[in-house]
Scaffold this active site. Sequence first.
Site, mmCIF file in Angstrom:
data_model
loop_
_atom_site.group_PDB
_atom_site.id
_atom_site.type_symbol
_atom_site.label_atom_id
_atom_site.label_comp_id
_atom_site.label_asym_id
_atom_site.label_seq_id
_atom_site.Cartn_x
_atom_site.Cartn_y
_atom_site.Cartn_z
ATOM 1 N N VAL A 171 2.387 2.814 2.325
ATOM 2 C CA VAL A 171 3.619 2.795 3.114
ATOM 3 C C VAL A 171 4.585 1.753 2.559
ATOM 4 O O VAL A 171 5.736 2.056 2.251
ATOM 5 C CB VAL A 171 3.327 2.535 4.600
ATOM 6 C CG1 VAL A 171 4.631 2.366 5.379
ATOM 7 C CG2 VAL A 171 2.509 3.671 5.186
ATOM 8 N N SER A 193 3.348 -0.897 10.147
ATOM 9 C CA SER A 193 2.001 -0.365 10.353
ATOM 10 C C SER A 193 1.991 0.464 11.627
ATOM 11 O O SER A 193 2.783 0.237 12.548
ATOM 12 C CB SER A 193 0.990 -1.502 10.491
ATOM 13 O OG SER A 193 1.070 -2.404 9.415
ATOM 14 N N LEU A 219 5.877 9.474 6.929
ATOM 15 C CA LEU A 219 5.728 9.968 5.563
ATOM 16 C C LEU A 219 4.516 10.881 5.444
ATOM 17 O O LEU A 219 3.499 10.677 6.103
ATOM 18 C CB LEU A 219 5.561 8.797 4.591
ATOM 19 C CG LEU A 219 6.615 7.692 4.651
ATOM 20 C CD1 LEU A 219 6.296 6.615 3.619
ATOM 21 C CD2 LEU A 219 7.996 8.266 4.428
ATOM 22 N N CYS A 240 -3.880 8.710 8.540
ATOM 23 C CA CYS A 240 -3.142 8.602 9.793
ATOM 24 C C CYS A 240 -3.651 9.480 10.929
ATOM 25 O O CYS A 240 -3.819 9.000 12.048
ATOM 26 C CB CYS A 240 -1.667 8.922 9.550
ATOM 27 S SG CYS A 240 -0.813 7.690 8.553
ATOM 28 N N ARG A 270 -8.836 8.927 1.795
ATOM 29 C CA ARG A 270 -9.197 8.466 3.136
ATOM 30 C C ARG A 270 -9.352 9.644 4.100
ATOM 31 O O ARG A 270 -8.453 10.459 4.252
ATOM 32 C CB ARG A 270 -8.158 7.466 3.651
ATOM 33 C CG ARG A 270 -8.223 6.127 2.954
ATOM 34 C CD ARG A 270 -7.122 5.201 3.391
ATOM 35 N NE ARG A 270 -5.816 5.635 2.883
ATOM 36 C CZ ARG A 270 -4.684 4.958 3.086
ATOM 37 N NH1 ARG A 270 -4.705 3.828 3.785
ATOM 38 N NH2 ARG A 270 -3.542 5.399 2.589
ATOM 39 N N PHE A 305 0.546 15.590 17.548
ATOM 40 C CA PHE A 305 1.046 16.966 17.656
ATOM 41 C C PHE A 305 0.827 17.739 16.356
ATOM 42 O O PHE A 305 0.473 18.930 16.385
ATOM 43 C CB PHE A 305 2.526 16.960 18.030
ATOM 44 C CG PHE A 305 2.774 16.951 19.507
ATOM 45 C CD1 PHE A 305 2.329 15.896 20.298
ATOM 46 C CD2 PHE A 305 3.454 17.982 20.122
ATOM 47 C CE1 PHE A 305 2.552 15.874 21.663
ATOM 48 C CE2 PHE A 305 3.671 17.984 21.487
ATOM 49 C CZ PHE A 305 3.228 16.924 22.271
ATOM 50 N N GLY A 307 0.801 -1.216 0.000
ATOM 51 C CA GLY A 307 0.000 0.000 0.000
ATOM 52 C C GLY A 307 0.833 1.264 0.000
ATOM 53 O O GLY A 307 1.965 1.290 -0.483
#
Length: 494
Positions: free
Chosen positions: A46, A161, A192, A305, A375, A255, A44
Site C-alpha cells: 500500500v 492501514s 486498491l 485484505c 497472502r 461486500f 509495502g
Amino acid sequence: AAAVATPFFRLATAVQPPTLPSPSPEDMASEQQWTAKVCCLGAGYVGGPTMTVIAKMCSDVKVTVVDLNPKRIAAWNSPKLPIYEPGLQEIVEACRGKNLFFTTDMTKAIDDADIIFVSVNTPTKKSGIGAGEAADLTYWELAGRHIAQVARGPKIIVEKSTVPVKTAAAMAKVLESNSEFKFQVLSNPEFLAEGTAIEDLLRPDRVLVGGEQTPEGLAAIKRLADIYRRWVPEEKVLTTNLWSAELSKLTANAFLAQRISSINSISALCEETGADVDEVAHAIGVDTRIGPKFLRASVGFGGSCFQKDILNLVYLCRSFGLPEVANYWHQVIAMNDYQKQRFASNMVGKMFNTVSGKRIAILGFAFKKDTGDTRETAAIHVCQALLREGATLCIYDPKVTREQMFIDLDNPPAESVLYEEDAYVACANTHAFAVLTEWDEFKTLDYQKIYDNMVKPCFAFDGRNILDHAKLRQIGFEVSAIGKPEMSPTAGPA
C-alpha cells in the site's frame, strides 16, 4: 514477488527521543521548493505504490517512504523493486531521487514531514482476546508513540492501514498523552486491487478522507483532499467523519468478498445439476441492479485484505453485541474455505480417489494474476491438502519465488515440492495439472505438447475457468472446472 511480512516496528520497552541534527543552510534552501512534505511509515504493497503515485502527480510535494527493513528499502532504491505491479517500476524510476525518496531513517522522515501516512502491518491476532478475528494493532500503536516522541511540531497523521472503527480515537489518545503538540488524525483508506494498483491510484473510483468535524479537523481534511484533487476529479474525492471512513473500508471488502462467495456457492450447485456457472453469472450480471463484477467463480479468493477485513468486521459485530450480523458475515469466509477444500477433494476423487505417489503440476501460486503476492492464496490450501494425500507437486508461477512458496507451505520436504521456472517443465511426467492463478500465459500454452509429455490418463483441473475445455477434451484430457458440467446437455464435450 511477495516478501515475508516484516514487522515495521520492533517491540521495545521504550523509545528514546533521539537528538536531531540541525539542518544545514543547503538543506534549508533546498526545502523551500516543496509545497508539502509527506512521509509514509511502511514500504509495502500500500505505502510504496500510493506514495509513488502522489510523487508522480505532485512534483512540488516531497514524498519520503520509510521502513525499518533495510533490505526492503535497498530494493526500492534498486532496479528490482520488492513488489511487482504493472506500471510501478516506470514511475519509481522517473521520480526517485527527485521528489520521491526511500529511507530507513524514520526519525528524520517524521520530523521533516507535514503529513504522515501510517501504513504498517495490522494482521489478524493469533492469540489473546479476539484471536483469529480481531486486528493486531501493536505496530500501529508503536508508530503513534514514536511519532509523538520525535515530532517537533504539529502533524497530520493519516490512517492508511486497514483498521477497526474507532482506531483513530486510540491513535489520538496516544499522541495527546505523549506530546505537547496538537495532531489531527485522518482516515484515508485504500481501495486498491493488487495487479491494478497503479491504475486504481491514477484513476480511482473514489478517494475517501475522514476526520473530526471540528474547524481543525475540517482544515486537515481539506489539506489532504487537496493533494488528491490535483489529479482526481472533485466529485470523486469524498469527505466524511472519522468513523464512516474507517467502517467504509471494511464494508467495501466484505461486500466484494460476499459476491465471490455467493457465485462460488452456486458453482457447487451447477456441478451437481449440469448448469454452467459462467452462463448463470452472465444471466444475473446483465441485471443492472446486480452488475457483472466479482461474479467469476473460482477456487476461492485470497489476498491480504478480504479475509482479514471480514474477520475484523465479525469481531466488531460481536464486540458490539450483534451476533446475528457477525454470523452472517462469517459465512462468507466459511464458504471460501469450503470452496478450496471442495476443489482439492475433487482432484483426489477424479484421480481414482488417490494421489499418493503421483506428480501434480500446479500452475500459479499467487492469489491473483499480475502480482507476486501469496497472502491467503487459495494455492496454499490446495497444495497442503494434496501434500497430505501423498502427492508430489511441481509448482510454476512467473512472479512468486521458490523461497516464498516454501515458507507458505511450511517448508515441506524438498522431494515433495519441486519449484520450476517453466510451465512445460512443471507439467512433464505428471498425472495432472491444476490452474490456480489466472495468469494470461496459461491460456496460450501448447496443451498438446503438455499432454504428450504427461502420464496417461491426463487430468486437467481449471480452478479459474480460463482454459478452452472443449479443446482440452479433444486433445485427450479428463477436464474438471469450477461450476462446469462434465459434458454439455447435448452429451457433447462442454
